[in-house]
Design a protein around this motif. Structure first.
Motif, mmCIF file in Angstrom:
data_model
loop_
_atom_site.group_PDB
_atom_site.id
_atom_site.type_symbol
_atom_site.label_atom_id
_atom_site.label_comp_id
_atom_site.label_asym_id
_atom_site.label_seq_id
_atom_site.Cartn_x
_atom_site.Cartn_y
_atom_site.Cartn_z
ATOM 1 N N HIS A 93 0.812 -1.217 0.000
ATOM 2 C CA HIS A 93 0.000 0.000 0.000
ATOM 3 C C HIS A 93 0.848 1.270 0.000
ATOM 4 N N GLY A 94 2.125 1.132 -0.288
ATOM 5 C CA GLY A 94 2.983 2.311 -0.398
ATOM 6 C C GLY A 94 3.400 2.913 0.925
ATOM 7 N N TYR A 95 3.379 2.106 1.992
ATOM 8 C CA TYR A 95 3.772 2.590 3.317
ATOM 9 C C TYR A 95 5.097 1.953 3.743
ATOM 10 N N THR A 96 5.792 2.651 4.617
ATOM 11 C CA THR A 96 6.960 2.080 5.287
ATOM 12 C C THR A 96 6.627 1.935 6.771
ATOM 13 N N ILE A 97 7.458 1.151 7.482
ATOM 14 C CA ILE A 97 7.237 0.987 8.912
ATOM 15 C C ILE A 97 8.475 1.422 9.685
ATOM 16 N N LEU A 98 8.249 1.946 10.863
ATOM 17 C CA LEU A 98 9.314 2.354 11.788
ATOM 18 C C LEU A 98 9.155 1.504 13.042
ATOM 19 N N ILE A 99 10.189 0.745 13.391
ATOM 20 C CA ILE A 99 10.079 -0.234 14.485
ATOM 21 C C ILE A 99 10.844 0.235 15.718
ATOM 22 N N GLY A 100 10.200 0.156 16.861
ATOM 23 C CA GLY A 100 10.843 0.450 18.142
ATOM 24 C C GLY A 100 10.728 -0.738 19.072
ATOM 25 N N GLN A 101 11.762 -1.028 19.825
ATOM 26 C CA GLN A 101 11.807 -2.176 20.738
ATOM 27 C C GLN A 101 11.921 -1.684 22.177
ATOM 28 N N THR A 102 11.124 -2.285 23.065
ATOM 29 C CA THR A 102 11.121 -1.829 24.461
ATOM 30 C C THR A 102 11.942 -2.705 25.393
ATOM 31 N N ASN A 103 12.229 -3.944 24.988
ATOM 32 C CA ASN A 103 12.905 -4.901 25.878
ATOM 33 C C ASN A 103 12.162 -5.042 27.202
ATOM 34 N N GLU A 104 10.836 -4.965 27.141
ATOM 35 C CA GLU A 104 9.958 -5.137 28.315
ATOM 36 C C GLU A 104 10.168 -4.061 29.381
ATOM 37 N N ARG A 105 10.636 -2.881 28.970
ATOM 38 C CA ARG A 105 10.856 -1.788 29.933
ATOM 39 C C ARG A 105 9.883 -0.653 29.647
ATOM 40 N N ILE A 106 9.123 -0.269 30.680
ATOM 41 C CA ILE A 106 8.084 0.745 30.497
ATOM 42 C C ILE A 106 8.685 2.084 30.078
ATOM 43 N N GLU A 107 9.844 2.463 30.657
ATOM 44 C CA GLU A 107 10.429 3.756 30.291
ATOM 45 C C GLU A 107 10.832 3.790 28.826
ATOM 46 N N ARG A 108 11.271 2.648 28.298
ATOM 47 C CA ARG A 108 11.613 2.586 26.877
ATOM 48 C C ARG A 108 10.355 2.614 26.012
ATOM 49 N N GLU A 109 9.289 2.058 26.523
ATOM 50 C CA GLU A 109 8.010 2.125 25.804
ATOM 51 C C GLU A 109 7.578 3.573 25.630
ATOM 52 N N HIS A 110 7.690 4.373 26.695
ATOM 53 C CA HIS A 110 7.331 5.791 26.612
ATOM 54 C C HIS A 110 8.275 6.533 25.677
ATOM 55 N N MET A 111 9.551 6.190 25.723
ATOM 56 C CA MET A 111 10.532 6.840 24.852
ATOM 57 C C MET A 111 10.229 6.534 23.374
ATOM 58 N N GLN A 112 9.914 5.272 23.086
ATOM 59 C CA GLN A 112 9.599 4.893 21.705
ATOM 60 C C GLN A 112 8.316 5.576 21.234
ATOM 61 N N LEU A 113 7.329 5.656 22.115
ATOM 62 C CA LEU A 113 6.078 6.327 21.766
ATOM 63 C C LEU A 113 6.326 7.778 21.409
ATOM 64 N N ASN A 114 7.105 8.483 22.230
ATOM 65 C CA ASN A 114 7.399 9.887 21.962
ATOM 66 C C ASN A 114 8.173 10.054 20.660
ATOM 67 N N ALA A 115 9.082 9.122 20.377
ATOM 68 C CA ALA A 115 9.853 9.187 19.137
ATOM 69 C C ALA A 115 8.950 9.008 17.926
ATOM 70 N N SER A 136 -2.150 5.490 30.197
ATOM 71 C CA SER A 136 -2.479 6.909 30.009
ATOM 72 C C SER A 136 -1.508 7.616 29.062
ATOM 73 N N ALA A 137 -0.249 7.134 28.966
ATOM 74 C CA ALA A 137 0.723 7.777 28.073
ATOM 75 C C ALA A 137 0.256 7.741 26.618
ATOM 76 N N PHE A 138 -0.554 6.732 26.277
ATOM 77 C CA PHE A 138 -0.982 6.592 24.894
ATOM 78 C C PHE A 138 -2.078 7.587 24.508
ATOM 79 N N ALA A 139 -2.581 8.338 25.491
ATOM 80 C CA ALA A 139 -3.558 9.380 25.182
ATOM 81 C C ALA A 139 -2.961 10.464 24.290
ATOM 82 N N GLN A 140 -1.624 10.548 24.275
ATOM 83 C CA GLN A 140 -0.963 11.517 23.388
ATOM 84 C C GLN A 140 -1.337 11.294 21.936
ATOM 85 N N CYS A 141 -1.575 10.057 21.574
ATOM 86 C CA CYS A 141 -1.898 9.755 20.180
ATOM 87 C C CYS A 141 -3.181 10.475 19.757
ATOM 88 N N LYS A 142 -4.188 10.413 20.612
ATOM 89 C CA LYS A 142 -5.444 11.092 20.298
ATOM 90 C C LYS A 142 -5.239 12.594 20.214
#
Length: 345
Positions: A93-115, A136-142
């Motif tokens: 469909h003409g899209y690319t993907i950007l992958i982030g890995q958290t290694n099961e760490r919540i702080e890295r999950e927030h960092m990847q989300l912000n990136a 609640s951090a995912f509310a940023q998406c909305k």
């Protein structure tokens, strides 16, 4: 030597004596522009090695045609197959993907989300860490008008789009199979029960025991991270149980494969003395002896389905009324191999 500036549509327009807007339309095969002009523009673009400035185009269109994907561990077979499905669907469909890995760490999950948000991706797809309970951090998406979809591991509450495997059915099938093979004291190695998938697999295990009239013992449920590092301690705890269980349903193949080796090192025969069923259908399960019975999560199908769903959400993101929460469940399949099949007696 000064660096040569990249070729722009203005350079092409000047060379051909036409307007930049005509060049732009010709490069995108717009039928408004004659076939001859399109051919001339595209030939010159190829000759001069013109490449579209995707950043500038994205800013103009408010689209990057890039989807962000956040996963716990890229090196797990399941997530690798999910990402493969997403990649293939995105490319079509003409899209690319950007992958982030958290290694099961919540702080890295927030960092990847912000990136991902800073990269202005068109949508974000997340399989949370096994420790994530506050979403609640995912509310940023909305707030940034970015569609959000959870896959595999998902929040248990709230209005979210989800694509999941049928983990309850997977737990039920694994346990039913062990019971049908004649095992009666079935333990369960589960992941951290803060994660939805492990709650559902445990629920399926309990439901199968109940349906076949077997008791559930809480002490036979051993919770750990299901990694190579955490499995030895789980096996030690398992071997201290009294009475000794005669089978284990293990909620991922990583721990199941290591459990077989650890038990064999103690002289325990698999499946004669202890039957084992894993989860995720890792290819390594076919190579070990005895080969590992497992639940196939259909990771590739799940990945393609999740990406298709995200593309639909992206199409609707500019509408004032957001689509109702979507939950799609991918069926699972029991793969029977030697680790759980007792010889006829």
């Amino acid at each position: 030597m000064p660096k040569k500036n990249p070729v722009t549509i203005y350079d092409l327009a000047r060379e051909l004596g036409i307007s930049p807007s005509t060049v732009s339309r010709a490069l995108h095969d717009n039928p408004v522009i004659s076939a001859e002009v399109r051919k001339q523009v595209q030939a010159l673009a190829k000759k001069l090695k013109y490449r579209q400035n995707t950043i500038a185009a994205s800013l103009r269109m408010n689209r990057t045609h890039c989807i962000g994907i956040i996963v716990p561990r890229i090196n797990r077979h399941f997530f690798a197959t999910v990402i493969s499905g997403m990649q293939d669907e995105a490319q079509e469909h003409g899209y690319t993907i950007l992958i982030g890995q958290t290694n099961e760490r919540i702080e890295r999950e927030h960092m990847q989300l912000n990136a991902m948000i800073s990269s202005r991706v068109d949508g974000i797809m997340v399989s949370p860490t096994m420790y994530t309970t506050n979403f609640s951090a995912f509310a940023q998406c909305k707030a940034h008008h970015i569609p959000l979809l959870f896959f595999d591991r998902t929040p248990q509450h709230g209005h979210h789009h989800r694509v999941v495997g049928d983990d309850f059915q997977g737990g039920w099938l694994a346990t039913q199979h062990l019971i049908e093979q004649g095992y009666r004291r079935i333990a369960h190695f589960c992941g951290k029960l803060s994660a939805s998938i492990y709650q559902q697999r445990l629920a399926g295990y309990r439901a199968a025991l109940q349906q076949f009239g077997l008791p559930f013992h809480k002490r036979w449920v051993i919770e750990h991270e299901l990694t190579a590092e955490s499995t030895p301690q789980a096996i030690e705890k398992f071997l201290r149980l009294d009475p000794q269980p005669d089978a284990i349903f293990i909620a991922n193949d990583t721990s199941a494969l290591h459990s077989i080796k650890l038990l064999q090192a103690r002289g325990i025969r698999i499946p004669d003395e202890i039957g084992i069923v894993g989860y995720s259908n890792d290819p390594a399960g076919e190579l070990i002896s005895p080969s590992l019975s497992t639940i196939d999560q259909k990771g590739y199908l799940l990945g393609r389905t999740a990406l298709q769903t995200m593309l639909d959400l992206i199409k609707h993101r500019d509408r004032k009324r957001a689509p109702s929460p979507i939950t799609i469940t991918i069926p699972v399949e029991l793969i029977v191999r030697n680790s759980s099949v007792r010889q006829a007696r």
